[in-house]
Design an enzyme around this catalytic site. Structure first.
Site, PDB file in Angstrom:
ATOM      1  CG  ASP A   6      -7.173  -4.106  -0.375  1.00 56.78           C
ATOM      2  OD1 ASP A   6      -6.303  -3.381   0.139  1.00 56.78           O
ATOM      3  OD2 ASP A   6      -7.024  -4.639  -1.491  1.00 56.78           O
ATOM      4  CE  LYS A  46      -1.743  -4.565  -1.573  1.00 62.36           C
ATOM      5  NZ  LYS A  46      -2.421  -3.263  -1.440  1.00 62.36           N
ATOM      6  CG  ASP A 102      -0.010  -0.625  -1.641  1.00 66.20           C
ATOM      7  OD1 ASP A 102       0.640   0.243  -2.243  1.00 66.20           O
ATOM      8  OD2 ASP A 102      -0.966  -1.236  -2.156  1.00 66.20           O
ATOM      9  CE  LYS A 134      -0.680   1.842  -5.245  1.00 62.18           C
ATOM     10  NZ  LYS A 134      -1.286   0.950  -4.267  1.00 62.18           N
ATOM     11  CG  ASP A 156       4.136  15.589  -0.193  1.00 54.20           C
ATOM     12  OD1 ASP A 156       4.549  16.708  -0.564  1.00 54.20           O
ATOM     13  OD2 ASP A 156       3.184  15.448   0.591  1.00 54.20           O
ATOM     14  CB  ILE A 157       8.191  18.270  -1.624  1.00 58.63           C
ATOM     15  CG1 ILE A 157       7.839  18.372  -0.142  1.00 58.63           C
ATOM     16  CG2 ILE A 157       7.284  19.152  -2.473  1.00 58.63           C
ATOM     17  CD1 ILE A 157       8.104  19.743   0.458  1.00 58.63           C
ATOM     18  N   PRO A 158      10.417  15.948  -1.881  1.00 60.22           N
ATOM     19  CG  PRO A 158      12.267  16.023  -3.329  1.00 60.22           C
ATOM     20  CD  PRO A 158      10.947  16.700  -3.054  1.00 60.22           C
ATOM     21  CB  THR A 162      -2.663  -2.132 -13.262  1.00 58.56           C
ATOM     22  OG1 THR A 162      -3.138  -2.067 -11.920  1.00 58.56           O
ATOM     23  CG2 THR A 162      -1.324  -2.808 -13.282  1.00 58.56           C
ATOM     24  NE  ARG A 184     -10.912  -7.015  -5.671  1.00 63.02           N
ATOM     25  CZ  ARG A 184     -11.016  -6.192  -6.702  1.00 63.02           C
ATOM     26  NH1 ARG A 184     -12.174  -5.634  -6.974  1.00 63.02           N
ATOM     27  NH2 ARG A 184      -9.971  -5.919  -7.457  1.00 63.02           N
TER      28      ARG A 184
HETATM   29  O1  C5P Z   1      -8.444  -7.754  -4.948  1.00 66.72           O
HETATM   30  P1  C5P Z   1      -7.247  -7.714  -5.854  1.00 66.72           P
HETATM   31  O2  C5P Z   1      -6.498  -9.019  -5.951  1.00 66.72           O
HETATM   32  O3  C5P Z   1      -7.541  -7.117  -7.223  1.00 66.72           O
HETATM   33  O4  C5P Z   1      -6.256  -6.702  -5.086  1.00 66.72           O
HETATM   34  C1  C5P Z   1      -5.074  -6.213  -5.651  1.00 66.72           C
HETATM   35  C2  C5P Z   1      -4.344  -5.364  -4.653  1.00 66.72           C
HETATM   36  O5  C5P Z   1      -3.188  -4.833  -5.289  1.00 66.72           O
HETATM   37  C3  C5P Z   1      -5.127  -4.177  -4.122  1.00 66.72           C
HETATM   38  O6  C5P Z   1      -4.753  -3.997  -2.770  1.00 66.72           O
HETATM   39  C4  C5P Z   1      -4.651  -3.003  -4.961  1.00 66.72           C
HETATM   40  O7  C5P Z   1      -4.644  -1.795  -4.235  1.00 66.72           O
HETATM   41  C5  C5P Z   1      -3.214  -3.421  -5.269  1.00 66.72           C
HETATM   42  N1  C5P Z   1      -2.689  -2.845  -6.506  1.00 66.72           N
HETATM   43  C6  C5P Z   1      -3.207  -3.118  -7.766  1.00 66.72           C
HETATM   44  N2  C5P Z   1      -2.667  -2.554  -8.875  1.00 66.72           N
HETATM   45  C7  C5P Z   1      -1.617  -1.734  -8.774  1.00 66.72           C
HETATM   46  C8  C5P Z   1      -1.085  -1.454  -7.512  1.00 66.72           C
HETATM   47  C9  C5P Z   1      -1.653  -2.049  -6.393  1.00 66.72           C
HETATM   48  O8  C5P Z   1      -4.168  -3.868  -7.897  1.00 66.72           O
HETATM   49  N3  C5P Z   1      -1.076  -1.227  -9.867  1.00 66.72           N
END
Ligand code: C5P
Length: 250
Positions: A19, A41, A68, A70, A73-75, A137, A229
């Site tokens: 990230d 990722k 990643d 995500k 959009d339309i199919p 989440t 992180r």
């Molecule tokens: O820094 P951290 O360990 O919290 O990063 C989690 C990674 O997982 C981030 O790249 C975040 O975009 C991704 N992610 C998430 N929760 C989700 C989907 C993806 O934390 N539900």
């Protein structure tokens, strides 16, 4: 199997979230982890700035890559997106289950189309794991019910989305590690779970709310863990990842 070989298998199931805002910053982290066969990722922040070339460079270095983005959009548009992503040669990518069964099926069709044309001549593409995002989440119970207007608990919404993903022929879902036993129970152990919200013992939780250690998450039966992180913000990222791998040998 020895503890060392279990840890080395699990290392390939640790997805490091790159990230970062720029390719240069992400390359610095990749260099510091050189030789460790983790998964990488690339999310929207890095992809929108560094583009497909960065993904190709990770593949050239031999990494498995989870793109990643995500998609939602339309199919027809998702089918085209999935086709382009598959041609890039990534090993895993995702779409939102909230786009519905037809949209997720279209993503599969895009994968199939790219693979059919690569078999016909161009680069030897692999079939990527196609994963659905269920309920983010970051969505709380009150946001789910009062803002978005979905009735029931977050867990029920996650399971319903996961069932739709399976119906559409997807390989698995992104979920909280706490949801893994229910998901595996309802959808079968081969339905893949990819779980963020991972914090090594004693690490800063940051904005994640329900967390598990890497060891606990694998003990729940998850297939892949996503860690950002705790590695990327560490003073010594390599030592942080090595510490996580060592914790899996215990
Ligand atoms: O820094 P951290 O360990 O919290 O990063 C989690 C990674 O997982 C981030 O790249 C975040 O975009 C991704 N992610 C998430 N929760 C989700 C989907 C993806 O934390 N539900």
């Amino acid at each position: 199997m020895s503890k060392d070989s279990i840890a080395s298998i699990l290392t390939e199931r640790i997805i490091v979230a790159l990230d970062y805002a720029t390719a240069e910053e992400a390359q610095g982290l990749v260099r510091s982890l050189e030789g460790i066969p983790c998964y990488m990722k690339v999310g929207m922040q890095l992809f929108y700035s560094a583009g497909p070339r960065f993904v190709e460079q990770l593949k050239e270095k031999g990494y498995n890559v989870f793109l990643d983005l995500k998609m939602h959009d339309i199919p027809n548009t998702v089918k085209g997106g999935a086709e382009s992503i598959t041609r890039l040669g990534v090993d895993m990518f995702n779409v939102h289950a909230a786009g519905g069964v037809r949209m997720m099926e279209a993503a599969r069709e895009g994968v199939d189309k790219a693979l059919a044309s690569s078999a016909a001549g161009s680069a030897g593409a692999v079939r990527p794991l196609l994963i659905a995002v269920t309920q983010l989440t970051s969505t709380s119970q009150s946001v789910l019910n009062e803002e978005i207007g979905i009735v029931g608990t977050v867990e029920e919404a996650v399971l319903r989305y996961a069932q739709l993903a399976k119906q559409a022929g997807l390989d698995g879902v992104v979920a909280s590690p706490l949801e893994v036993p229910a998901l595996k129970g309802a959808l079968g152990s081969s339905f893949v779970t990819v779980t963020p919200g991972i914090r090594p013992a004693g690490a800063d939780i940051g904005d994640q709310s329900r967390v598990m250690t890497p060891q606990e998450a694998f003990a729940q039966g998850t297939d892949y863990i996503v860690i950002g992180r705790p590695i990327t913000a560490a003073a010594d990222p390599r030592a942080a990842l090595e510490g996580i791998i060592a914790s899996l040998q215990g």
